[in-house]
Design an enzyme around this catalytic site. Sequence first.
Site, PDB file in Angstrom:
ATOM      1  N   CYS A 122      -6.419  -4.711   0.384  1.00 42.12           N
ATOM      2  CA  CYS A 122      -6.352  -5.904  -0.450  1.00 42.12           C
ATOM      3  C   CYS A 122      -7.650  -6.038  -1.236  1.00 42.12           C
ATOM      4  CB  CYS A 122      -6.116  -7.129   0.425  1.00 42.12           C
ATOM      5  SG  CYS A 122      -6.230  -8.698  -0.464  1.00 42.12           S
ATOM      6  N   CYS A 125      -9.743  -9.341   0.186  1.00 47.46           N
ATOM      7  CA  CYS A 125     -10.352  -9.470   1.513  1.00 47.46           C
ATOM      8  C   CYS A 125     -10.514  -8.150   2.247  1.00 47.46           C
ATOM      9  CB  CYS A 125      -9.536 -10.438   2.370  1.00 47.46           C
ATOM     10  SG  CYS A 125      -7.882  -9.815   2.776  1.00 47.46           S
ATOM     11  N   CYS A 171      -0.855 -10.750   1.049  1.00 49.14           N
ATOM     12  CA  CYS A 171      -1.762 -10.388   2.134  1.00 49.14           C
ATOM     13  C   CYS A 171      -1.789 -11.518   3.161  1.00 49.14           C
ATOM     14  CB  CYS A 171      -3.156 -10.138   1.562  1.00 49.14           C
ATOM     15  SG  CYS A 171      -4.440  -9.914   2.820  1.00 49.14           S
ATOM     16  N   CYS A 174      -5.726 -13.360   3.234  1.00 55.21           N
ATOM     17  CA  CYS A 174      -6.203 -14.229   2.150  1.00 55.21           C
ATOM     18  C   CYS A 174      -5.086 -14.764   1.265  1.00 55.21           C
ATOM     19  CB  CYS A 174      -7.208 -13.474   1.290  1.00 55.21           C
ATOM     20  SG  CYS A 174      -6.471 -12.119   0.344  1.00 55.21           S
ATOM     21  N   CYS A 194       6.994  -2.572  -4.397  1.00 58.84           N
ATOM     22  CA  CYS A 194       6.473  -2.385  -5.750  1.00 58.84           C
ATOM     23  C   CYS A 194       5.220  -3.241  -5.896  1.00 58.84           C
ATOM     24  CB  CYS A 194       7.538  -2.777  -6.769  1.00 58.84           C
ATOM     25  SG  CYS A 194       7.085  -2.430  -8.472  1.00 58.84           S
TER      26      CYS A 194
END
Length: 206
Positions: A122, A125, A171, A174, A194
């Site tokens: 991510c 984070c 995510c 976060c 995707c």
Amino acid sequence: MDKNSQEQLEVSAERTRVSRRTFVVSAAGVCGAAALWSLRRRSPGTVEASGNNVSAGPVTIVQFSPEGKRIGKVTVPRTIKSEEEWKQQLSPVSFEVTRHAGTERAYTGNTWNLHDRGLYRCICCDTAVFSSDTKFESGTGWPSFWQPIAAENIVEIHDEAFGMDRTAVSCRDCNAHLGHVFNDGPPPTGLRYCMNSAAMRFVKFA
């Protein structure tokens, strides 16, 4: 008071009670419809993606080594920052994608055609979200995977934004918007995650 006058008063009182009941029921219906409309308007990629409307409590995610090996579950404080803090940390396109559920233009990301082996973390984070081991060529212009690196590290939410019926992926730590998942992927899952290149940081396996 004669009998006719008394009957007229009773009829008038009954009409008043009926009118009041009708008003209360109608008002409740209007309020209910307004609340339902408000909930339907708020797609998971609008306010929630900013991280301001999520629980501030801890989250449990799976950590991975630089070699992509599963280390184990850990419970960590959820990463929550203000809009200004995210703007300072992220590029404009990454900010728009992750915090406002935007979508980068196809074939413009830096990992859609990447074939190196490594982890996709991510961008906000650094939580590991996908691995090159499950990446495949989807022909869409976005990096695509047939499963996340760990189900614990992402959240899937029903998304009706823009009149479409989709499943948004974010995510877990976060709440950054990553992309969407569709049911037209390859075996063994038949899924196509995707994702947006701008929502992830690629790190080669050590």
